[in-house]
Scaffold this motif. Sequence first.
Motif, PDB file in Angstrom:
ATOM      1  N   THR A  82       0.819  -1.204   0.000  1.00  0.00           N
ATOM      2  CA  THR A  82       0.000   0.000   0.000  1.00  0.00           C
ATOM      3  C   THR A  82       0.856   1.259   0.000  1.00  0.00           C
ATOM      4  O   THR A  82       0.560   2.226  -0.678  1.00  0.00           O
ATOM      5  CB  THR A  82      -0.917   0.018   1.236  1.00  0.00           C
TER       6      THR A  82
ATOM      7  N   TYR B 168     -10.619  -4.429   1.659  1.00  0.00           N
ATOM      8  CA  TYR B 168     -10.461  -4.318   3.105  1.00  0.00           C
ATOM      9  C   TYR B 168      -9.659  -3.080   3.448  1.00  0.00           C
ATOM     10  O   TYR B 168      -8.684  -2.751   2.765  1.00  0.00           O
ATOM     11  CB  TYR B 168      -9.698  -5.528   3.665  1.00  0.00           C
ATOM     12  N   ASP B 169     -10.033  -2.417   4.544  1.00  0.00           N
ATOM     13  CA  ASP B 169      -9.183  -1.371   5.102  1.00  0.00           C
ATOM     14  C   ASP B 169      -7.905  -2.013   5.633  1.00  0.00           C
ATOM     15  O   ASP B 169      -7.944  -3.113   6.201  1.00  0.00           O
ATOM     16  CB  ASP B 169      -9.891  -0.655   6.247  1.00  0.00           C
ATOM     17  N   ALA B 170      -6.787  -1.321   5.475  1.00  0.00           N
ATOM     18  CA  ALA B 170      -5.505  -1.898   5.892  1.00  0.00           C
ATOM     19  C   ALA B 170      -5.460  -2.208   7.386  1.00  0.00           C
ATOM     20  O   ALA B 170      -4.860  -3.203   7.798  1.00  0.00           O
ATOM     21  CB  ALA B 170      -4.368  -0.940   5.517  1.00  0.00           C
TER      22      ALA B 170
ATOM     23  N   PHE C 136      -7.343  -5.658   8.084  1.00  0.00           N
ATOM     24  CA  PHE C 136      -7.088  -6.711   7.100  1.00  0.00           C
ATOM     25  C   PHE C 136      -7.206  -8.089   7.763  1.00  0.00           C
ATOM     26  O   PHE C 136      -6.538  -8.357   8.763  1.00  0.00           O
ATOM     27  CB  PHE C 136      -5.696  -6.543   6.496  1.00  0.00           C
TER      28      PHE C 136
ATOM     29  N   GLY D  85      -9.484   0.731  -2.163  1.00  0.00           N
ATOM     30  CA  GLY D  85     -10.208   1.395  -1.089  1.00  0.00           C
ATOM     31  C   GLY D  85     -10.049   2.900  -1.163  1.00  0.00           C
ATOM     32  O   GLY D  85      -9.772   3.469  -2.222  1.00  0.00           O
TER      33      GLY D  85
ATOM     34  N   GLU E 157      -5.632   3.288   1.205  1.00  0.00           N
ATOM     35  CA  GLU E 157      -5.829   2.927   2.606  1.00  0.00           C
ATOM     36  C   GLU E 157      -6.371   1.515   2.782  1.00  0.00           C
ATOM     37  O   GLU E 157      -6.788   1.139   3.875  1.00  0.00           O
ATOM     38  CB  GLU E 157      -6.760   3.952   3.261  1.00  0.00           C
ATOM     39  N   GLY E 158      -6.338   0.733   1.717  1.00  0.00           N
ATOM     40  CA  GLY E 158      -6.833  -0.633   1.811  1.00  0.00           C
ATOM     41  C   GLY E 158      -6.291  -1.494   0.695  1.00  0.00           C
ATOM     42  O   GLY E 158      -5.345  -1.112  -0.012  1.00  0.00           O
ATOM     43  N   ASN E 159      -6.899  -2.647   0.532  1.00  0.00           N
ATOM     44  CA  ASN E 159      -6.454  -3.621  -0.461  1.00  0.00           C
ATOM     45  C   ASN E 159      -7.643  -4.327  -1.100  1.00  0.00           C
ATOM     46  O   ASN E 159      -8.628  -4.636  -0.431  1.00  0.00           O
ATOM     47  CB  ASN E 159      -5.554  -4.685   0.168  1.00  0.00           C
TER      48      ASN E 159
END
Length: 208
Positions: free
Chosen positions: A15, A160-162, A165, A186, A195-197
């Motif tokens: 990220t 997903y938010d980091a 996760f 995200g 801020e996510g994946n």
Amino acid sequence: MGTGQAGRGGIVALTACIGIWLVGSGTAERIGPPLPSPAEALAGGGQPGYPGGIDPLPGSPPVRVRIPSIGVDAPLTGLGLGADGSLDVPPPARRDLAGWYRDGATPGAVGTAVVVGHVDHASGPAVFYRLGALRRGAAIEVRRADGRTAVFTVHAVEVYDADRFPDTRVYGPSPRAELRVITCGGDFSPRTGYEGNVVVFAHLTGTY
């Protein structure tokens, strides 16, 4: 992936190193990579009993990944863990390159294999820019060093938010041959990047 800690560290590292294009072009508020819809998520929030899987193959390193429905056809490089336990990432300058976690399962063999790649690059979209546009039933093909191609079918796509996760859900062991394909996604901050994946869940359904 080896452990939950290593898995989460790897995602944080991935990220942190992308999003340069959106910042530099000033387009962060107007455009961004596609994100999966709720319809593509894992049913009931857990691993589904999906049909159509086949027996795992013997282990063999992967050399290339193809995702025809989103135009991906990319070489793969092996990735290890850094001194801090985080997953290495493909060189940022190589927008066409994806990586696989070489100390985990190889794609097509029993277990959960992990492939990662950048979503963008200093001058534009990178290899997995459109990963969030994948839908259930899409095919992912991984050519291996043994000359065989493992064909996976997507059974879920999630974001997903980091800081939330789900390591076990993504990297947990499996008695089948499964694949996770991961990039950033995200919300986007010009200060900190994505801020996510986005995570694609797929299972082995064929070979050729």
